[in-house]
Design an enzyme around this catalytic site. Structure first.
Site, PDB file in Angstrom:
ATOM      1  N   PHE A 123       0.895  -1.191   0.019  1.00  0.00           N
ATOM      2  CA  PHE A 123      -0.054   0.000  -0.072  1.00  0.00           C
ATOM      3  C   PHE A 123       0.798   1.299  -0.254  1.00  0.00           C
ATOM      4  CE2 PHE A 123      -2.366  -3.224   2.472  1.00  0.00           C
ATOM      5  CZ  PHE A 123      -3.309  -3.699   1.686  1.00  0.00           C
ATOM      6  N   GLY A 179       8.652   2.189   2.398  1.00  0.00           N
ATOM      7  CA  GLY A 179       9.142   3.339   2.675  1.00  0.00           C
ATOM      8  C   GLY A 179       9.831   3.285   4.224  1.00  0.00           C
ATOM      9  N   ASP A 180      10.022   4.070   5.119  1.00  0.00           N
ATOM     10  CA  ASP A 180      10.345   4.048   6.230  1.00  0.00           C
ATOM     11  C   ASP A 180       9.452   3.382   7.416  1.00  0.00           C
ATOM     12  OD1 ASP A 180      13.149   5.022   5.914  1.00  0.00           O
ATOM     13  OD2 ASP A 180      12.000   6.829   5.211  1.00  0.00           O
ATOM     14  N   GLY A 181       8.210   3.558   7.190  1.00  0.00           N
ATOM     15  CA  GLY A 181       6.778   3.039   7.984  1.00  0.00           C
ATOM     16  C   GLY A 181       7.262   1.683   8.515  1.00  0.00           C
ATOM     17  N   GLU A 185       7.924   0.165  12.325  1.00  0.00           N
ATOM     18  CA  GLU A 185       7.048  -0.899  13.036  1.00  0.00           C
ATOM     19  C   GLU A 185       7.705  -1.787  13.498  1.00  0.00           C
ATOM     20  OE1 GLU A 185       3.416  -2.151  11.213  1.00  0.00           O
ATOM     21  OE2 GLU A 185       3.008  -0.167  10.165  1.00  0.00           O
ATOM     22  N   ASP A 271       3.900  17.565   5.439  1.00  0.00           N
ATOM     23  CA  ASP A 271       4.127  16.347   5.619  1.00  0.00           C
ATOM     24  C   ASP A 271       2.505  15.622   5.554  1.00  0.00           C
ATOM     25  OD1 ASP A 271       4.751  13.714   5.368  1.00  0.00           O
ATOM     26  OD2 ASP A 271       5.325  13.499   7.269  1.00  0.00           O
ATOM     27  N   ARG A 278      -3.380  13.977  -2.202  1.00  0.00           N
ATOM     28  CA  ARG A 278      -2.844  12.795  -2.755  1.00  0.00           C
ATOM     29  C   ARG A 278      -3.021  12.691  -4.072  1.00  0.00           C
ATOM     30  NH1 ARG A 278      -0.122   9.172   0.144  1.00  0.00           N
ATOM     31  NH2 ARG A 278       0.103   9.231   2.024  1.00  0.00           N
ATOM     32  N   GLY A 443       6.640   9.259   9.990  1.00  0.00           N
ATOM     33  CA  GLY A 443       5.374   9.288   9.238  1.00  0.00           C
ATOM     34  C   GLY A 443       3.996   8.913  10.186  1.00  0.00           C
TER      35      GLY A 443
END
Length: 481
Positions: A123, A179-181, A185, A271, A278, A443
């Site tokens: 996603f 990405g970095d998310g 987690e 951000d 979007r 994020g």
């Protein structure tokens, strides 16, 4: 004789219709004559992924720079990478066995991962992570004979849940195709485990497939390599590791562990609030940054901090800061219990607002095109605190333009400080006391104040005092060097 010319093995082979000696030096350089005329060489450590044999044929699988038609002594610097195979036919069974044993022995000595657990976030970003894995990552892993277990994330915090209970004894690393998310987690999940100290020694890797990609950009840029899935995957295959600082952010009993950054003010507003655009794709950031700068907001508040070496005189001395430092309360019975740092006897300093922007950075790049903290280090035990209090709009536009194009400006309107701990006390907007701001980290929206975008949504923390302390070298990353 120099070390690089000392031979580990040398045997005759047929290659491209000609006979040649295939040699492996003790420092891992494979050399041969192609067609009996052109000398070729490959660095096993830097370029060779793996090999296979069929009959007397040995197929060396490598990842080399396309720009160089020389295939010699490793890939470095910029340039795209291409998978290539080199086929050799051993003259005898003995030479086949000897060559295979020596090459495999050298690969084994490098300590490369043999089995990985891979998260794919379908996603994130342009929703291309699954395609990137299939087209760019999977072939490289197969060439390197690396087994893997694949897990697509299905919802927010799914990767955290899996990381909390994953049997880590089965794997040599955890990879995040996102990405970095997802990386954030995973780190938060590992820190909630009973065996968190052991779990954090498992190296983590990131393959760029999201919107930001700040962590892998910072890693690859440190060795002048482009931020591509191939370069990131090669860094994992090679198996080099480095430590990563982790920041503990807390408010009362609520904690969040950050590996990238924390933002409040202009950067956070851009951000988070740009999400309403979007449909514009990545252009939404530039569009909303322009809009936000032209209608610039300032926020009341204060920042207390413990400065690093060389920054002891920034701000004003304020011993009362430590009195407002609330203890870190960890409600769970197991897992990481927070940084073991005595903050009471440290040099606390204070800067009062109003502020245009406040940014805390753990690594140089906040995203692929934004290098906000070029002096940030992965494992020095400090965060880079970046503060903008007063800045003309034209200067701010120039600054943001440079940042968004991968540059960095040492602006006289920007204060840079190395810090060990921070107490952020956010306030209302200077033009409207009934409206507040947004604080986000990696994020994740930590807090939404009154009158902010989607302020009706529940956030992790209240828009109030937030405390941050960094732990040196807590986590482990796969790194290109």
């Amino acid at each position: 004789m120099e070390q690089q010319h000392l031979l580990s093995v040398s045997d005759e082979v047929f290659v491209n219709g000609g006979k040649s000696s295939l040699t492996l030096s003790v420092d891992g350089i494979l050399q041969w004559l192609d067609g009996g005329l052109i000398r070729r060489c490959l660095s096993v450590e830097k370029e060779v992924l793996g090999f296979s044999k069929s009959g007397r044929l040995i197929t060396i699988r490598a990842l080399v720079q396309t720009a160089a038609d020389r295939f010699c002594f490793g890939s470095s610097g910029e340039g795209s990478l291409t998978r290539k195979s080199f086929v050799f036919e051993a003259v005898t069974e003995d030479s086949l066995r000897n060559l295979c044993e020596k090459i495999q022995g050298y690969i084994d000595s490098l300590g490369r991962p043999k089995k990985l657990f891979i998260f794919v976030n379908p996603f994130g970003g342009r929703k291309s992570a699954s395609k990137i894995f299939t087209n760019d990552i999977k072939p490289i892993l197969e060439d390197a004979n690396i087994e893997y277990t694949l897990q697509e994330t299905r919802y927010q915090l799914h990767a955290k849940e899996v990381s909390c209970s994953l049997d880590l004894t089965k794997y040599d690393g955890i990879i995040c195709v996102s990405g970095d998310g997802i990386l954030v987690e995973v780190v938060n999940g590992l820190l909630e485990r009973k065996d968190w100290a052991v779990a954090l020694k498992v190296p983590l890797g990131v393959i760029p497939a999201g919107t930001g990609n700040g962590m892998i950009k910072s890693l690859l840029d440190s060795v002048n390599q482009p931020c591509t899935p191939a370069h990131a995957t090669l860094a994992v295959v090679r198996g080099h590791k480095r430590s990563l600082d982790v920041a503990t952010i807390w408010q009362g009993e609520t904690t969040f562990f950050s590996v990238l950054m924390l933002a409040w003010g202009l950067v956070s507003d851009i951000d988070i609030e740009s999400e309403k655009y979007r449909w514009m794709g990545s252009a939404r950031i530039d569009f909303y940054a322009l809009k936000r700068i032209l209608r610039l907001r300032k926020y009341n508040g204060s920042i207390c901090f413990v400065p690093g070496p060389g920054f002891e005189d920034v701000g004003e001395s304020n011993d009362s800061c430590v009195d407002s430092m609330e203890p870190l309360i960890m409600p769970r019975q197991h897992g990481y219990q927070g940084p073991n740092i005595d903050l009471k006897n440290l040099n606390w300093r204070k800067i009062e607002g109003p502020f245009v922007s406040v940014w805390l950075h753990n690594v140089p790049w906040g995203a692929e095109n934004t290098m906000a903290a070029p002096d940030a280090k992965f494992e020095d035990g400090y965060l880079d605190l970046i503060i903008v209090r007063q800045c003309p709009k034209l200067a701010l536009l120039s600054l943001m333009s440079e940042l968004n194009n991968g540059g960095h400006v040492k602006s006289p309107y920007v204060v840079y400080i190395k810090v060990k701990a921070v107490i952020l006390e956010p306030g209302s907007r200077t033009d409207d006391s009934m409206k507040e701001g947004i604080i986000d980290s990696d994020g994740e929206v930590l807090a939404r104040g009154k009158g902010t975008y989607k302020c009706n949504l529940k956030s992790l923390m209240a828009y109030d005092k937030i405390q941050v302390v960094v732990d040196q070298g807590l986590a482990t990353l796969f790194t290109p060097i």
